[in-house]
Enzyme design. Sequence first.
Site, PDB file in Angstrom:
ATOM      1  CB  CYS A 175       5.727 -10.162  -2.171  1.00  0.00           C
ATOM      2  SG  CYS A 175       5.953 -11.793  -1.495  1.00  0.00           S
ATOM      3  CG  HIS A 228       9.919  -8.324  -1.171  1.00  0.00           C
ATOM      4  ND1 HIS A 228       9.058  -7.859  -0.320  1.00  0.00           N
ATOM      5  CD2 HIS A 228       9.712  -9.855  -1.227  1.00  0.00           C
ATOM      6  CE1 HIS A 228       8.480  -8.596   0.018  1.00  0.00           C
ATOM      7  NE2 HIS A 228       8.542  -9.914  -0.203  1.00  0.00           N
ATOM      8  CD  GLU A 253      10.232  -4.205  -1.454  1.00  0.00           C
ATOM      9  OE1 GLU A 253      10.122  -4.655  -2.593  1.00  0.00           O
ATOM     10  OE2 GLU A 253       9.578  -4.875  -0.516  1.00  0.00           O
TER      11      GLU A 253
HETATM   12  N1  GLN Z   1       3.281 -15.067   1.985  1.00  0.00           N
HETATM   13  C1  GLN Z   1       2.672 -13.700   2.051  1.00  0.00           C
HETATM   14  C2  GLN Z   1       1.271 -13.890   1.546  1.00  0.00           C
HETATM   15  O1  GLN Z   1       0.736 -14.715   1.166  1.00  0.00           O
HETATM   16  C3  GLN Z   1       3.550 -12.750   1.136  1.00  0.00           C
HETATM   17  C4  GLN Z   1       4.783 -12.583   1.729  1.00  0.00           C
HETATM   18  C5  GLN Z   1       5.531 -11.316   1.250  1.00  0.00           C
HETATM   19  O2  GLN Z   1       4.873 -10.368   0.815  1.00  0.00           O
HETATM   20  N2  GLN Z   1       6.824 -11.140   1.416  1.00  0.00           N
HETATM   21  O3  GLN Z   1       0.543 -12.753   1.494  1.00  0.00           O
END
Ligand code: GLN
Length: 202
Positions: free
Chosen positions: A91, A180, A182
């Site tokens: 992410c 995610h 995890e």
């Molecule tokens: N929206 C976050 C970003 O732009 C990422 C979100 C996440 O890691 N769950 O950094």
Amino acid sequence: MVAAGRHSRPAAELRVGIVSVQGAVQPHAAAIARAGAAWAQVRHPEDLDDLDALILPGGESTTISKGLERVGLYEALEAFARSGRPVLGTCAGAILMAREVEGVPVRSLGLIDVTAVRNAYGTQVDSFATVAQGELEGLRAIFIRAPRLKRPGPDVEVLARVDGWPVFVRQENALATTFHPELTPDGRVHAALLELAKKRQQ
Ligand code: GLN
């Protein structure tokens, strides 16, 4: 505060660092422990010594980026990746792995030839779960304010997609998921990281 897991470490056991500047460290630590490896938090460049693989977790990429800059971790992470040891970004971590981040000035590591678009799923449906398509059958993917990865270059292997968009990609020793892994009991993404680390040791 979370300490390193498993202090007495058998010689052959893999040791995975989790960048702990900001974001979801503990669920990655649990996933690594489930996969049978040891883990340690990474806050400073010297914490990277003695690691076989690394995870850049989710969180807020702009905040993580400032933290990396402050403690001098960018150069250390680049050197770690150059050494051939595998790195997994999830992410916000995937954003930091990208060649380019669209629209916002986030310094990225350029480990995967893709353009990351932050918060690309908008505000209304910014969190959802679905099953991704790809080699890993039935891979359940949880997206939380997830980025989208665009324009994968010729060296990027797309391992899973959702609605046609890459959500799990690999370029050499660099892996990234926009979801995610995890947060589900499915350990196959973490297993892929450990597999790359094992191959490097052989
Ligand atoms: N929206 C976050 C970003 O732009 C990422 C979100 C996440 O890691 N769950 O950094």
